[in-house]
Design an enzyme around this catalytic site. Structure first.
Site, PDB file in Angstrom:
ATOM      1  N   ARG A 106      -6.135   1.147  -6.314  1.00  0.00           N
ATOM      2  CA  ARG A 106      -6.079  -0.292  -6.556  1.00  0.00           C
ATOM      3  C   ARG A 106      -6.965  -0.785  -7.699  1.00  0.00           C
ATOM      4  O   ARG A 106      -7.129  -1.973  -7.869  1.00  0.00           O
ATOM      5  CB  ARG A 106      -6.443  -1.057  -5.276  1.00  0.00           C
ATOM      6  CG  ARG A 106      -5.400  -0.891  -4.214  1.00  0.00           C
ATOM      7  CD  ARG A 106      -5.632  -1.844  -3.061  1.00  0.00           C
ATOM      8  NE  ARG A 106      -4.563  -1.736  -2.102  1.00  0.00           N
ATOM      9  CZ  ARG A 106      -3.404  -2.365  -2.187  1.00  0.00           C
ATOM     10  NH1 ARG A 106      -3.165  -3.159  -3.202  1.00  0.00           N
ATOM     11  NH2 ARG A 106      -2.471  -2.213  -1.274  1.00  0.00           N
ATOM     12  N   GLN A 164     -12.068   2.361   3.881  1.00  0.00           N
ATOM     13  CA  GLN A 164     -10.664   2.139   3.547  1.00  0.00           C
ATOM     14  C   GLN A 164      -9.968   3.459   3.217  1.00  0.00           C
ATOM     15  O   GLN A 164      -8.745   3.511   3.184  1.00  0.00           O
ATOM     16  CB  GLN A 164     -10.551   1.218   2.330  1.00  0.00           C
ATOM     17  CG  GLN A 164     -10.990  -0.214   2.551  1.00  0.00           C
ATOM     18  CD  GLN A 164     -10.949  -1.004   1.266  1.00  0.00           C
ATOM     19  OE1 GLN A 164     -11.848  -0.935   0.449  1.00  0.00           O
ATOM     20  NE2 GLN A 164      -9.884  -1.773   1.070  1.00  0.00           N
ATOM     21  N   HIS A 216      -8.059   2.171   7.649  1.00  0.00           N
ATOM     22  CA  HIS A 216      -6.639   2.278   7.270  1.00  0.00           C
ATOM     23  C   HIS A 216      -6.009   3.581   7.728  1.00  0.00           C
ATOM     24  O   HIS A 216      -4.968   3.991   7.217  1.00  0.00           O
ATOM     25  CB  HIS A 216      -6.485   2.135   5.752  1.00  0.00           C
ATOM     26  CG  HIS A 216      -6.740   0.742   5.264  1.00  0.00           C
ATOM     27  ND1 HIS A 216      -7.254   0.459   4.009  1.00  0.00           N
ATOM     28  CD2 HIS A 216      -6.559  -0.465   5.869  1.00  0.00           C
ATOM     29  CE1 HIS A 216      -7.375  -0.851   3.868  1.00  0.00           C
ATOM     30  NE2 HIS A 216      -6.966  -1.430   4.986  1.00  0.00           N
ATOM     31  N   CYS A 237       6.649  10.603  21.875  1.00  0.00           N
ATOM     32  CA  CYS A 237       5.854  11.101  23.006  1.00  0.00           C
ATOM     33  C   CYS A 237       4.361  11.031  22.785  1.00  0.00           C
ATOM     34  O   CYS A 237       3.580  11.332  23.691  1.00  0.00           O
ATOM     35  CB  CYS A 237       6.269  12.534  23.350  1.00  0.00           C
ATOM     36  SG  CYS A 237       5.813  13.741  22.081  1.00  0.00           S
ATOM     37  N   SER A 262     -13.000  -2.738  -4.630  1.00  0.00           N
ATOM     38  CA  SER A 262     -12.745  -3.977  -5.354  1.00  0.00           C
ATOM     39  C   SER A 262     -12.655  -5.171  -4.420  1.00  0.00           C
ATOM     40  O   SER A 262     -12.601  -6.318  -4.881  1.00  0.00           O
ATOM     41  CB  SER A 262     -11.442  -3.852  -6.157  1.00  0.00           C
ATOM     42  OG  SER A 262     -10.371  -3.509  -5.301  1.00  0.00           O
TER      43      SER A 262
END
Length: 242
Positions: free
Chosen positions: A32, A100, A118, A129, A188
């Protein structure tokens, strides 16, 4: 820098929030940043969504393995940032890592309390299952399916896909409530709701520090802000910790 070092020396409980910038020194792309993978092709967010997984799980797995380079994951090793965080534990401090990142490198470096906000690339789960499968099993199948005889359902990765619910946020806030210092490294702070965590710490009047190469929209929330290379900055700090 001197004030932050003093905070680190005095803190008994430290919560470290980490983003992609922590793993880039290990060779893992920053998804990102201004040059990150998601900026190259916005359609990747659609292909890595819960919606697309259920629409076409076979093609989802092909794209998932390509984007996240799963075959290479075992080649990545913890770097100096991961080691610095673990060294705080070795000094007797209680350290919680809320990350993250989905690469599992904090655990490889020895950190004992890691919340994978995450999820993780290293495992997948059967939606039918609930059986869990490791990275070797995932990489040995083009489209991994549950091997239980009565099941055979296509596995779902244990990362949080776009459209999935975040399940660790309340736990993360509870950890911050118990901390003396929140240290944010290599992110960020653009992704919600992860970027609410520094706001939560600020609202609780907990000292906060940010070390990141670039400015973030949340810089105003931090008592200490350092815009510089993460590894070199932490090496300076580590040399002065008691």
């Amino acid at each position: 820098m001197d004030q932050l070092i003093q905070e680190l020396n005095q803190a008994n409980h430290i919560t470290v929030l980490t983003g992609a910038g922590v793993s880039t020194a290990s060779g893992i792309p920053d998804f990102r940043s201004s040059n990150g993978i998601w900026t190259e092709d916005e359609s990747r967010e659609y292909f890595m969504s819960n919606q697309y997984f259920h629409l076409d799980p076979n093609d989802f797995w092909k794209k998932y393995k390509d984007i996240f380079q799963l075959k290479l994951l075992r080649n990545y090793k913890p770097n100096e940032v991961h080691s610095f965080i673990h060294s705080l534990e070795e000094k007797g401090k209680k350290v919680a890592v809320i990350t993250q990142n989905v690469d599992g490198l904090h655990q490889k470096a020895g950190s004992s309390n890691v919340i994978e906000y995450h999820g993780s690339l290293t495992t997948s789960t059967c939606p039918g299952c609930g059986a869990s499968y490791d990275m070797d099993y995932i990489n040995n199948s083009v489209v991994p399916r549950c091997e239980r005889e009565t099941c055979g359902t296509i596995l779902k990765p244990d990362i949080v896909l776009f459209g999935d619910a975040i399940t660790e946020h309340d736990r993360a806030e509870a950890i911050i409530d118990q901390t003396d210092l929140v240290l944010v490294l290599g992110t960020s702070l653009l992704v919600m709701p992860f970027n609410f965590l520094p706001e939560y710490a600020y609202s609780r009047k907990i000292p906060t520090a940010l070390i990141n190469r670039e400015e973030t929209p949340k810089d105003r929330l931090f008592h200490y802000v350092i815009h510089d290379d993460l590894i070199s900055t932490l090496q300076q700090i580590e040399g002065q910790l008691t």
